[in-house]
Scaffold this motif. Sequence first.
Motif, PDB file in Angstrom:
ATOM      1  N   LEU A 101       0.867  -1.176   0.000  1.00 24.43           N
ATOM      2  CA  LEU A 101       0.000   0.000   0.000  1.00 24.43           C
ATOM      3  C   LEU A 101       0.904   1.225   0.000  1.00 24.43           C
ATOM      4  O   LEU A 101       1.586   1.512   0.983  1.00 24.43           O
ATOM      5  CB  LEU A 101      -0.907  -0.007   1.228  1.00 24.43           C
ATOM      6  CG  LEU A 101      -1.695  -1.304   1.474  1.00 24.43           C
ATOM      7  CD1 LEU A 101      -2.574  -1.149   2.707  1.00 24.43           C
ATOM      8  CD2 LEU A 101      -2.522  -1.676   0.256  1.00 24.43           C
ATOM      9  N   GLU A 102       0.931   1.951  -1.103  1.00 27.35           N
ATOM     10  CA  GLU A 102       1.900   3.019  -1.298  1.00 27.35           C
ATOM     11  C   GLU A 102       1.442   4.358  -0.726  1.00 27.35           C
ATOM     12  O   GLU A 102       2.232   5.071  -0.101  1.00 27.35           O
ATOM     13  CB  GLU A 102       2.200   3.185  -2.801  1.00 27.35           C
ATOM     14  CG  GLU A 102       2.802   1.952  -3.460  1.00 27.35           C
ATOM     15  CD  GLU A 102       4.262   1.754  -3.106  1.00 27.35           C
ATOM     16  OE1 GLU A 102       4.810   2.615  -2.394  1.00 27.35           O
ATOM     17  OE2 GLU A 102       4.851   0.754  -3.534  1.00 27.35           O
TER      18      GLU A 102
ATOM     19  N   ASP B 143      -3.296   3.806  -3.391  1.00 24.70           N
ATOM     20  CA  ASP B 143      -2.319   3.365  -4.394  1.00 24.70           C
ATOM     21  C   ASP B 143      -1.662   2.064  -3.931  1.00 24.70           C
ATOM     22  O   ASP B 143      -1.324   1.925  -2.751  1.00 24.70           O
ATOM     23  CB  ASP B 143      -1.235   4.429  -4.598  1.00 24.70           C
ATOM     24  CG  ASP B 143      -1.781   5.679  -5.268  1.00 24.70           C
ATOM     25  OD1 ASP B 143      -2.901   5.629  -5.786  1.00 24.70           O
ATOM     26  OD2 ASP B 143      -1.074   6.706  -5.250  1.00 24.70           O
ATOM     27  N   TRP B 144      -1.452   1.128  -4.865  1.00 27.22           N
ATOM     28  CA  TRP B 144      -0.821  -0.146  -4.538  1.00 27.22           C
ATOM     29  C   TRP B 144       0.215  -0.515  -5.586  1.00 27.22           C
ATOM     30  O   TRP B 144       0.202   0.002  -6.712  1.00 27.22           O
ATOM     31  CB  TRP B 144      -1.873  -1.259  -4.437  1.00 27.22           C
ATOM     32  CG  TRP B 144      -2.678  -1.460  -5.702  1.00 27.22           C
ATOM     33  CD1 TRP B 144      -3.875  -0.902  -6.014  1.00 27.22           C
ATOM     34  CD2 TRP B 144      -2.304  -2.248  -6.852  1.00 27.22           C
ATOM     35  NE1 TRP B 144      -4.289  -1.302  -7.261  1.00 27.22           N
ATOM     36  CE2 TRP B 144      -3.349  -2.130  -7.792  1.00 27.22           C
ATOM     37  CE3 TRP B 144      -1.210  -3.054  -7.154  1.00 27.22           C
ATOM     38  CZ2 TRP B 144      -3.309  -2.779  -9.026  1.00 27.22           C
ATOM     39  CZ3 TRP B 144      -1.161  -3.703  -8.385  1.00 27.22           C
ATOM     40  CH2 TRP B 144      -2.211  -3.562  -9.314  1.00 27.22           C
ATOM     41  N   SER B 145       1.106  -1.421  -5.214  1.00 29.04           N
ATOM     42  CA  SER B 145       2.070  -1.984  -6.162  1.00 29.04           C
ATOM     43  C   SER B 145       2.312  -3.437  -5.793  1.00 29.04           C
ATOM     44  O   SER B 145       2.296  -3.802  -4.614  1.00 29.04           O
ATOM     45  CB  SER B 145       3.393  -1.207  -6.135  1.00 29.04           C
ATOM     46  OG  SER B 145       4.027  -1.324  -4.872  1.00 29.04           O
TER      47      SER B 145
ATOM     48  N   GLY C  37       5.840  -5.585  -9.860  1.00 33.59           N
ATOM     49  CA  GLY C  37       6.095  -4.702 -10.985  1.00 33.59           C
ATOM     50  C   GLY C  37       4.885  -3.983 -11.523  1.00 33.59           C
ATOM     51  O   GLY C  37       5.006  -3.194 -12.467  1.00 33.59           O
ATOM     52  N   ARG C  38       3.704  -4.241 -10.977  1.00 30.95           N
ATOM     53  CA  ARG C  38       2.486  -3.570 -11.418  1.00 30.95           C
ATOM     54  C   ARG C  38       2.060  -2.550 -10.376  1.00 30.95           C
ATOM     55  O   ARG C  38       2.315  -2.716  -9.199  1.00 30.95           O
ATOM     56  CB  ARG C  38       1.354  -4.576 -11.653  1.00 30.95           C
ATOM     57  CG  ARG C  38       1.675  -5.605 -12.724  1.00 30.95           C
ATOM     58  CD  ARG C  38       0.438  -6.443 -13.061  1.00 30.95           C
ATOM     59  NE  ARG C  38      -0.095  -7.123 -11.882  1.00 30.95           N
ATOM     60  CZ  ARG C  38      -1.340  -7.034 -11.471  1.00 30.95           C
ATOM     61  NH1 ARG C  38      -2.207  -6.266 -12.124  1.00 30.95           N
ATOM     62  NH2 ARG C  38      -1.763  -7.677 -10.400  1.00 30.95           N
ATOM     63  N   THR C  39       1.404  -1.492 -10.806  1.00 30.74           N
ATOM     64  CA  THR C  39       0.887  -0.464  -9.918  1.00 30.74           C
ATOM     65  C   THR C  39      -0.557  -0.158 -10.279  1.00 30.74           C
ATOM     66  O   THR C  39      -1.005  -0.439 -11.397  1.00 30.74           O
ATOM     67  CB  THR C  39       1.716   0.831 -10.002  1.00 30.74           C
ATOM     68  OG1 THR C  39       1.655   1.340 -11.348  1.00 30.74           O
ATOM     69  CG2 THR C  39       3.167   0.589  -9.620  1.00 30.74           C
ATOM     70  N   GLY C  40      -1.287   0.402  -9.337  1.00 33.98           N
ATOM     71  CA  GLY C  40      -2.665   0.754  -9.598  1.00 33.98           C
ATOM     72  C   GLY C  40      -3.254   1.555  -8.458  1.00 33.98           C
ATOM     73  O   GLY C  40      -2.584   1.817  -7.451  1.00 33.98           O
ATOM     74  N   THR C  41      -4.500   1.934  -8.612  1.00 30.14           N
ATOM     75  CA  THR C  41      -5.213   2.730  -7.615  1.00 30.14           C
ATOM     76  C   THR C  41      -6.640   2.210  -7.500  1.00 30.14           C
ATOM     77  O   THR C  41      -7.293   1.966  -8.514  1.00 30.14           O
ATOM     78  CB  THR C  41      -5.241   4.217  -8.012  1.00 30.14           C
ATOM     79  OG1 THR C  41      -3.908   4.703  -8.138  1.00 30.14           O
ATOM     80  CG2 THR C  41      -5.976   5.044  -6.958  1.00 30.14           C
ATOM     81  N   VAL C  42      -7.107   2.012  -6.275  1.00 30.04           N
ATOM     82  CA  VAL C  42      -8.495   1.626  -6.053  1.00 30.04           C
ATOM     83  C   VAL C  42      -9.210   2.769  -5.346  1.00 30.04           C
ATOM     84  O   VAL C  42      -8.626   3.485  -4.542  1.00 30.04           O
ATOM     85  CB  VAL C  42      -8.616   0.334  -5.213  1.00 30.04           C
ATOM     86  CG1 VAL C  42      -8.066  -0.852  -5.958  1.00 30.04           C
ATOM     87  CG2 VAL C  42      -7.940   0.489  -3.855  1.00 30.04           C
TER      88      VAL C  42
END
Length: 428
Positions: free
Chosen positions: A292-293, A384-386, A389-394
């Motif tokens: 959890l970024e 934001d999560w990672s 090697g993948r990143t995204g936002t929920v």
Amino acid sequence: MSEARDDDVQEFAALLRRLKERTDRSYGQLARRLNMNTSTLHRYCAGDAVPLDFAPVERFAALCGATPEERLELHRLWILAVAARQRSRTAAAEAKGAAVTPPSDPAPEPVRDPASSEPARRPWYRSRRLLVSAAVTTALLATLGSLSALPDDRTKGSDSVEAADPPRTTEPQSPRPKSSKSPSPSPSTPSPSAGGSRKPSAKASGDTDRPSNKAGKPQPSTGVPLTWSSDSHVWQAGCGHDYVIDKPPQQVPPPPNPQDAATWAATMGAVHGKQTLVRITVQGKSSTAVVLEALRVRVVGRSAPMAGTNYAMDNGCGGALTPRYFDVDLDKDRPVARPADGNDSGVTIPAMRLPYRVSAEDPEVLLIDARTVACDCSWYLELDWSSQGRTGTVRVDDHGRPFRTTGNKGLKNYAYDTSARAWVPWEE
């Protein structure tokens, strides 16, 4: 009969203790991770109380690293323990009101004659217990069957709001092979989407984690690798909260129990007054770690505070435990979620600072404390999560809708007088 009921509760508590002992955490440390009172968790493990909801038990099992077989057994024992406690309360109520007349149709257990080869009949209460056990087993199998059919994604009810701002996922790109022909979509040759992320075909969408038969290598995982749930009707110390309602006191029912607050508030058209506490439970979908970024606040509506009357769910309360939380000032132009320390009987609980790692075996609970004085604010959160090697936002919201908090300064205040059974004015 009472001994059998106590055995069901004690077996459930014994399994909780075994799971707890395999960790290196105290009751206080586990309770903080579960956002639960320490004494409540201790009562569950001691057999003095049984939770009415299985969700905290499931989170406890995941935190203690329970195997699927242990979780299944824990669910079975929990059902028996809840049923035992309900029967005990019913029996106590009947004994208090009037003497209980034994049933007339079942006969008492006969004494077996040693010289007779005919076995004694099973007493009626043992037959009933077998029927109850069979019913519990049937219900448990039905529950497991329904859980296996649940989809991974959220329901369409929440998608109606998220359609304008869906979760974003960014995946590493790999070069496409050169060919004179346009390859058709297949499980081994995914086509890029408009956002740049690779999306498998309909044939392979439900099988993204299986290895490719041609390449012999696992395909890169797709989709959001975590799940979350939110509860915006959390009360301060379990008893203190304000709601603003555009109704006179005569039309407002008594305060609900905290677990019934969401239904009560929806019925009354109530809005959180001055403060909204949101509990967010985040968990990975597999044992693979998800980081959890960052946590951001998005205000999507801002107007003057709502008109109405302020109703306090208590007339002052407090507790020795204040969990760590993220503090949000909605009155600022750009609200920021700032980590804040908690307190446990004078001992500081260090604030949670992102980044933080979660997985299926290690869930995390985030508590958001959003406050306002000068606005009626609608807002939601972005997480934001990672992972790999993948990143995204929920987007984290209130079951498909933004959270809502209004200032209550200057409104008439009412608290409920239990002796008079009526709302009475009070000064804050």
